[in-house]
Design a protein around this motif. Sequence first.
Motif, PDB file in Angstrom:
ATOM      1  N   ALA A 246       0.877  -1.215  -0.114  1.00  0.00           N
ATOM      2  CA  ALA A 246      -0.140  -0.152  -0.162  1.00  0.00           C
ATOM      3  C   ALA A 246       0.929   1.291   0.016  1.00  0.00           C
ATOM      4  O   ALA A 246       0.314   2.184  -0.441  1.00  0.00           O
ATOM      5  CB  ALA A 246      -1.026   0.023   1.241  1.00  0.00           C
ATOM      6  N   ASP A 247       1.854   1.177   0.600  1.00  0.00           N
ATOM      7  CA  ASP A 247       2.966   2.174   0.568  1.00  0.00           C
ATOM      8  C   ASP A 247       3.571   2.593  -0.628  1.00  0.00           C
ATOM      9  O   ASP A 247       3.895   3.769  -0.986  1.00  0.00           O
ATOM     10  CB  ASP A 247       3.976   2.295   1.888  1.00  0.00           C
ATOM     11  N   ALA A 248       3.679   1.335  -1.367  1.00  0.00           N
ATOM     12  CA  ALA A 248       4.648   1.615  -2.590  1.00  0.00           C
ATOM     13  C   ALA A 248       3.701   1.890  -3.964  1.00  0.00           C
ATOM     14  O   ALA A 248       4.239   2.497  -4.736  1.00  0.00           O
ATOM     15  CB  ALA A 248       5.275   0.179  -2.935  1.00  0.00           C
ATOM     16  N   VAL A 249       2.557   1.338  -3.764  1.00  0.00           N
ATOM     17  CA  VAL A 249       1.653   1.502  -5.217  1.00  0.00           C
ATOM     18  C   VAL A 249       0.731   2.966  -4.824  1.00  0.00           C
ATOM     19  O   VAL A 249       0.621   3.245  -3.777  1.00  0.00           O
ATOM     20  CB  VAL A 249       0.915   0.321  -5.608  1.00  0.00           C
ATOM     21  N   GLY A 250       0.198   3.177  -6.026  1.00  0.00           N
ATOM     22  CA  GLY A 250      -0.622   4.429  -5.868  1.00  0.00           C
ATOM     23  C   GLY A 250      -2.028   4.062  -5.114  1.00  0.00           C
ATOM     24  O   GLY A 250      -2.366   4.877  -4.072  1.00  0.00           O
ATOM     25  N   THR A 251      -2.891   2.910  -5.434  1.00  0.00           N
ATOM     26  CA  THR A 251      -4.022   2.555  -5.072  1.00  0.00           C
ATOM     27  C   THR A 251      -3.875   0.681  -4.749  1.00  0.00           C
ATOM     28  O   THR A 251      -3.627   0.361  -5.772  1.00  0.00           O
ATOM     29  CB  THR A 251      -5.378   2.909  -5.445  1.00  0.00           C
ATOM     30  N   LEU A 252      -4.055   0.404  -3.524  1.00  0.00           N
ATOM     31  CA  LEU A 252      -4.233  -1.047  -3.410  1.00  0.00           C
ATOM     32  C   LEU A 252      -5.614  -1.444  -2.984  1.00  0.00           C
ATOM     33  O   LEU A 252      -6.373  -1.073  -2.400  1.00  0.00           O
ATOM     34  CB  LEU A 252      -3.423  -1.398  -2.064  1.00  0.00           C
ATOM     35  N   VAL A 253      -6.172  -2.341  -3.974  1.00  0.00           N
ATOM     36  CA  VAL A 253      -7.609  -2.797  -3.885  1.00  0.00           C
ATOM     37  C   VAL A 253      -7.526  -4.457  -3.308  1.00  0.00           C
ATOM     38  O   VAL A 253      -6.833  -5.222  -3.858  1.00  0.00           O
ATOM     39  CB  VAL A 253      -8.300  -2.719  -4.935  1.00  0.00           C
ATOM     40  N   THR A 254      -8.264  -4.776  -2.328  1.00  0.00           N
ATOM     41  CA  THR A 254      -8.225  -6.011  -2.004  1.00  0.00           C
ATOM     42  C   THR A 254      -9.750  -6.778  -2.395  1.00  0.00           C
ATOM     43  O   THR A 254     -10.674  -6.000  -1.801  1.00  0.00           O
ATOM     44  CB  THR A 254      -8.286  -6.174  -0.422  1.00  0.00           C
TER      45      THR A 254
END
Length: 268
Positions: A246-254
Amino acid sequence: MLAGQRRNHIAEVVERTGAVRVSDLVSELGVSDMTIRRDIDQLAEQGLVERVHGGAVALSSRTSDEPGFRAKSTLMTRQKQAIGEAAAALVEPGSSIGISAGTTTYELARAVRSVPDITVVTNSVPVAQLLHESGTPGQTVVLTGGVRTPSDALVGPVAVAALRSLHVDLLFLGAHGVDPQAGLTTPNLVESETNRALVACARRTCVLVDHTKFGVVGLSTFLALADVEVLVTDDELSSRTRASVADAVGTLVTAKRQRIPGRLRTGS
C-alpha cells in the motif's frame, strides 16, 4: 484450509520452486503426511505435478519452460475470479483497455466481456478468443502478432512493434512475481520486453496478482512497484505485506470473497 485450497498451494509451490518435500508440507500446513501424499497423488492424476519418493516435482516436460495456460488456470481459481471482478469496476463503456496474457487477467476479461463499446488490446490468445465469442455490441478486440508461448501469450519483436503504435486508457497487467525491490518480474525475457511495451502504451497501469505471487522474483523486471497506479489482490495477503504494498503503489484494492458462492465484495 480446505482440501482444494491445500492442493492449490502445493501446486503453486511446485510451480515456483520445481519441487517440494512431503515433510516440509506437513510442517507448513499442519496435516498428516498421509493427507499430503493423497493430495500429491491427486495432483499427479490431474497432470499438474510428478510424484516422486518423498515429495513432488514439476513435470519433466515443463521444468525449463513456462507452465501452460491450462495448468495455471487450475490454481487459485476463486481468488483470481474475485480479483477479476474487482478490477472490472474500473472499466467504463467507451474506453480503451489493454489486457496482458495470464490466467488472472483472463478472469478480468471474463468480467468485462459484457461491457459495450470498449476497445481491447491484448497479446493473449485466450482473452481475444473469449471476447470475440461474447459478441458484445461495439466491442473491438485488437490482438497483437508475435510468437506464441506455452502460456498462450504473443511476444517478441512483432508484438512490440504493434504496441508502439497503439495507446490505451488503462492496462491490466499480470506478473509471475511481485517483490518490493525487484518489482514485477517474469522468468521469460521476451515476455518481459513485451510487457514493457504494453506499459508504455498505457496511460495508467493496474496490476492483478493473487497473494502467492508476493515475494516471488523472476529473472527479469518489467515494472517497478512505484510505477503501479492500482494493484488488485485477494484477501489472503498478510497484513505486513499489504501495508508494504500500500505504501509503494498508488492504490491497493483487496478483492474479498464472501462465503456465499457467486457473490463477491470488493474493498480497498
